[in-house]
Structures are given as structure tokens and as C-alpha cells.
Design a protein around this motif. Structure first.
Motif, PDB file in Angstrom:
ATOM      1  N   GLY A  11     -34.819 -14.347 -20.361  1.00 52.38           N
ATOM      2  CA  GLY A  11     -33.378 -14.158 -20.508  1.00 52.38           C
ATOM      3  C   GLY A  11     -32.554 -15.388 -20.210  1.00 52.38           C
ATOM      4  N   SER A  12     -32.949 -16.171 -19.204  1.00 51.67           N
ATOM      5  CA  SER A  12     -32.192 -17.365 -18.848  1.00 51.67           C
ATOM      6  C   SER A  12     -32.209 -18.386 -19.979  1.00 51.67           C
ATOM      7  CB  SER A  12     -32.761 -17.994 -17.574  1.00 51.67           C
ATOM      8  OG  SER A  12     -32.063 -19.168 -17.233  1.00 51.67           O
ATOM      9  N   VAL A  13     -33.361 -18.568 -20.597  1.00 47.71           N
ATOM     10  CA  VAL A  13     -33.452 -19.509 -21.719  1.00 47.71           C
ATOM     11  C   VAL A  13     -32.557 -19.037 -22.857  1.00 47.71           C
ATOM     12  CG1 VAL A  13     -34.996 -20.472 -23.467  1.00 47.71           C
ATOM     13  CG2 VAL A  13     -35.744 -20.314 -21.089  1.00 47.71           C
ATOM     14  N   HIS A  14     -32.519 -17.729 -23.074  1.00 44.06           N
ATOM     15  CA  HIS A  14     -31.637 -17.179 -24.104  1.00 44.06           C
ATOM     16  C   HIS A  14     -30.182 -17.564 -23.827  1.00 44.06           C
ATOM     17  CE1 HIS A  14     -30.239 -14.324 -27.154  1.00 44.06           C
ATOM     18  NE2 HIS A  14     -29.374 -13.887 -26.265  1.00 44.06           N
ATOM     19  N   LEU A  15     -29.755 -17.476 -22.568  1.00 45.12           N
ATOM     20  CA  LEU A  15     -28.388 -17.839 -22.196  1.00 45.12           C
ATOM     21  C   LEU A  15     -28.138 -19.334 -22.377  1.00 45.12           C
ATOM     22  CD1 LEU A  15     -27.973 -15.695 -18.952  1.00 45.12           C
ATOM     23  CD2 LEU A  15     -27.000 -15.231 -21.205  1.00 45.12           C
ATOM     24  N   LEU A  16     -29.111 -20.162 -21.997  1.00 41.83           N
ATOM     25  CA  LEU A  16     -28.950 -21.608 -22.120  1.00 41.83           C
ATOM     26  C   LEU A  16     -28.882 -22.046 -23.582  1.00 41.83           C
ATOM     27  CD1 LEU A  16     -31.412 -22.782 -19.313  1.00 41.83           C
ATOM     28  CD2 LEU A  16     -28.914 -22.741 -19.223  1.00 41.83           C
ATOM     29  N   LEU A  41     -36.907 -15.319 -28.095  1.00 46.85           N
ATOM     30  CA  LEU A  41     -35.720 -15.235 -27.248  1.00 46.85           C
ATOM     31  C   LEU A  41     -35.094 -13.846 -27.258  1.00 46.85           C
ATOM     32  CD1 LEU A  41     -33.964 -18.630 -28.091  1.00 46.85           C
ATOM     33  CD2 LEU A  41     -35.377 -18.077 -26.107  1.00 46.85           C
ATOM     34  N   ALA A  42     -35.294 -13.117 -28.336  1.00 46.96           N
ATOM     35  CA  ALA A  42     -34.711 -11.784 -28.453  1.00 46.96           C
ATOM     36  C   ALA A  42     -35.592 -10.698 -27.840  1.00 46.96           C
ATOM     37  CB  ALA A  42     -34.437 -11.456 -29.913  1.00 46.96           C
ATOM     38  N   ASP A  43     -36.775 -11.069 -27.344  1.00 50.08           N
ATOM     39  CA  ASP A  43     -37.708 -10.095 -26.774  1.00 50.08           C
ATOM     40  C   ASP A  43     -37.394  -9.903 -25.294  1.00 50.08           C
ATOM     41  OD1 ASP A  43     -39.775  -8.561 -25.868  1.00 50.08           O
ATOM     42  OD2 ASP A  43     -41.388  -9.904 -26.517  1.00 50.08           O
ATOM     43  N   THR A  81     -26.252  -7.953 -15.053  1.00 51.70           N
ATOM     44  CA  THR A  81     -27.144  -7.187 -15.925  1.00 51.70           C
ATOM     45  C   THR A  81     -28.183  -8.056 -16.618  1.00 51.70           C
ATOM     46  OG1 THR A  81     -25.420  -7.358 -17.615  1.00 51.70           O
ATOM     47  CG2 THR A  81     -25.513  -5.313 -16.349  1.00 51.70           C
ATOM     48  N   ALA A  82     -27.985  -9.389 -16.622  1.00 54.69           N
ATOM     49  CA  ALA A  82     -28.969 -10.276 -17.253  1.00 54.69           C
ATOM     50  C   ALA A  82     -30.273 -10.332 -16.469  1.00 54.69           C
ATOM     51  CB  ALA A  82     -28.385 -11.689 -17.388  1.00 54.69           C
ATOM     52  N   TYR A  83     -30.261  -9.852 -15.212  1.00 55.24           N
ATOM     53  CA  TYR A  83     -31.429  -9.961 -14.345  1.00 55.24           C
ATOM     54  C   TYR A  83     -32.324  -8.722 -14.375  1.00 55.24           C
ATOM     55  CZ  TYR A  83     -28.959 -13.950 -12.337  1.00 55.24           C
ATOM     56  OH  TYR A  83     -28.312 -15.141 -12.158  1.00 55.24           O
TER      57      TYR A  83
END
Length: 350
Positions: A11-16, A41-43, A81-83
Motif C-alpha cells: 500500500g505504501s508504494v501505491h501511495l508513493l 500495486l492494485a493488489d 485506513t491505508a494500514y
């Protein structure tokens, strides 16, 4: 072994990658050298090594490190909620104090690279960040990101900003210091002995609006199971990296396999099951070591020899593939890069 060696969600990489895209940087540039596929990234269940995310951070700093407060901007994207289940455990905690204690106890389920520590005192709670394990070129970005994300989590827990008694950073006052109050609602000090935020005791003991004891217990059980699974799954790829990073560590698959007590074919099968290969891991380690050696002014020939290349030309070819520039040019620009971005590396060196 670094304390953030436990695998983590993607998830963090998705945000970055999203942050980079907003600034015109394509996903391919962010993911270069990380061996993370863009389609993963979408998984929501995908997991990666912390070192892979660190590669993404390096790429992001390389492309956007000149932007004032880019680490702060990144931190704002890390909503609770990202965690995943860790975030819901905090939401259902009884108070901010109990949420903080739980969050630090299960910190390995987050995306943090700083290590967090809480000090409860008579009239306040001080949360400290330790950046000692973070490479210098990423340090200020990750301190800003992790600190801004932590304060954002407090806001999400109460559904409103939590006033801070004091905010401190070890690095010198940056040119964009006027942006920090947007992220930290309290007095801010630079050039301090530690990174940290201090919260008044009345907020620490304040009941959280979504507290639920039964949900908190259920979430903690799931967090414990998830952390046990990630820790016990001593991935073969992580063991290979450790062998390759050792001084005078072998660079041949057969030798590393023998040190690990298995046949080369077995090692190959294990790595394939983890979505990687010996050649890919060797490339990752060599790239990271090459950056460090060139930054410390070793010659291109010395670096090639240390990394086990028979010919300097082979190292030059590999480095161009990693960085899209020659090692000689990278080495010459290292001092300039350290001076740029407000002398970031000089201010944050421990």
C-alpha cells in the motif's frame, strides 16, 4: 539485520507512486530497480520487502527531492485506513494512549522506516522517532513522511486535529520551514537532539470516539497472527540478501546455496516461488553497494573489483542499466547532490 526486515504490504508504494504521478513522474521511474510490477500495486494482499520500498523512496527522492516539503506531502497521504487491520485496531482502541502503545508494539505491520518510542510523563506523552537505520540520502524525506503520517493518524483517531505541545526535529531549519505548521499543530523546533512530538496528557487519556473493546481484541488477534506469519516466513530471498551483503560474500549461486545448506536447484526453486531470482537479488545488492561506494569517492575500478566484476566494462554496463547514467558521472555528481536540496545529507547525518 535492520529492524524493518519484516515484509510489508504494498500500500505504501501505491501511495508513493500516486504522489509521483501528481508531479508528472511515471510509475516506471518510481519502480525502477525495485522489481515491483506496476500491476501488483492494485493488489491489496500483495507483500514486498522493506528494501523494495526503500528503492522506490530513493527513486522518488532522486526525481522530486528538490521540491520543498515533499516528505511532508507524502506523509499526508497515509490515512489510517491505508494500514489495514493495524489501522482498525487503533480506531477501536480505548484512548490515544492505548492506541499509541498498541501501534508501537505492532509497528512492523506499518510502512515506517523510523523506529518509534513513547515516553509517558506526568503531564504529557512524548513520541520519539529514531532514524539511525535509514540511509542518509532518504533520511529527511522519511523523517518528514513518518512524522507527518503519525500526526495524521492522531487526527483520524479523533476526527479532528490534536494540538501538540511541542514538535522537534534534529535537522536544521529548512528553507520551507513555514510549511510545517500545515502538518504539525504546535510549536516547532529544529536543530534539536531528537525527532519527536509531545502531546498533552488530557489528550492521551481522552476516550476515542470509535472505541470498541470487542473489536479491539479481535483486531489485535489478527495483527498478532499477521505479524507472526510475516516474521516466521523466513523468506529465502532475505537470507540470500544477507549472504550477498556480507564482506567478501560470494556472488555465485552455487556457493551461496552451499552456505545455506541446499542445492542450487533447490535455491532456484525457492526464489522462483517468492517471485524473484538469484540474478535479480545480486543486481539489487550490487546496485545499493555501488551507490554507497561511489558516494564515498571510491574509483569505478575499485567498485567493480569489490562487487566481483571480472571487467570494469561489465560493471559500467550494469550501472547504466540501473541508473541510466555512467558510474563515473554518478561519482562526480555525488558531492553536488549532497549539497542540493538545502544540504539535506549534511543536516541529517547522524
Amino acid at each position: 539485520m535492520r529492524p524493518w526486515s519484516v515484509r510489508r504490504g504494498i500500500g505504501s508504494v501505491h501511495l508513493l507512486v500516486g504522489l509521483a504521478a501528481d508531479h508528472g513522474i511515471p510509475a516506471s521511474a518510481c519502480l525502477r530497480g525495485s522489481h515491483i510490477r506496476a500491476d501488483s500495486l492494485a493488489d491489496p494482499l500483495a507483500e514486498i520487502e522493506a528494501a523494495q520500498e526503500l528503492t522506490v523512496v530513493r527513486n522518488l527522492v532522486r526525481h522530486l527531492g528538490h521540491l520543498p516539503g515533499i516528505g511532508l506531502e507524502a506523509g499526508r497521504r497515509y490515512r489510517l485506513t491505508a494500514y489495514g487491520i493495524w489501522g482498525y485496531a487503533l480506531l477501536s482502541s480505548r484512548t490515544l494512549g492505548s492506541a499509541t502503545e498498541f501501534g508501537i508494539r505492532y509497528l512492523d505491520l506499518t510502512f515506517a522506516f523510523n523506529r518509534f518510542r513513547a515516553e509517558r510523563r506526568a503531564d504529557d506523552l512524548r513520541i520519539l522517532l529514531d532514524d539511525g537505520d535509514i540511509p542518509p540520502e532518504c533520511r529527511q524525506f522519511l523523517v518528514e513522511r513518518d512524522a507527518a503520517a503519525a500526526v495524521g493518524i492522531q487526527r483520524d483517531l479523533f476526527l479532528r486535529p490534536v494540538p501538540l505541545r511541542r514538535v522537534s526535529f534534529r535537522f536544521a531549519r529548512p528553507p520551507y520551514a513555514d510549511r510545517f505548521p500545515e502538518y504539525f499543530p504546535g510549536p516547532i523546533f529544529f536543530g534539536e537532539p531528537v525527532h519527536g512530538v509531545t502531546i498533552d496528557a488530557k489528550w492521551v487519556d481522552e476516550p476515542l470516539p470509535q472505541a470498541d473493546e470487542r473489536t479491539a481484541r479481535l483486531c489485535e488477534e489478527q495483527c498478532r497472527d499477521l505479524l507472526d506469519r510475516r516474521r516466521s516466513g523466513a523468506r529465502v530471498s532475505a537470507q540470500v540478501r544477507q549472504h550477498l551483503l556480507r564482506p567478501r560474500g560470494g556472488t555465485q549461486m552455487g556457493g551461496v546455496a552451499a552456505e545455506m545448506g541446499m542445492a542450487p536447484r533447490t535455491l532456484h526453486r525457492h526464489l522462483a516461488a517468492e517471485g524473484t531470482s538469484f540474478r535479480r537479488l545480486l543486481d539489487e545488492v550490487r546496485e545499493a553497494l555501488a551507490e554507497e561506494m561511489l558516494a564515498y569517492r571510491m574509483t569505478v575500478g575499485e567498485v567493480a573489483e569489490r562487487l566481483g566484476y571480472a571487467e570494469v566494462s561489465s560493471f559500467v554496463h550494469a550501472f547504466r542499466r540501473w541508473k541510466e547514467e555512467s558510474p563515473g558521472r554518478y561519482r562526480r555528481q555525488s558531492p553536488r547532490r549532497r549539497r542540493e536540496a538545502g544540504t539535506r545529507r549534511a543536516r541529517t547525518a547522524s
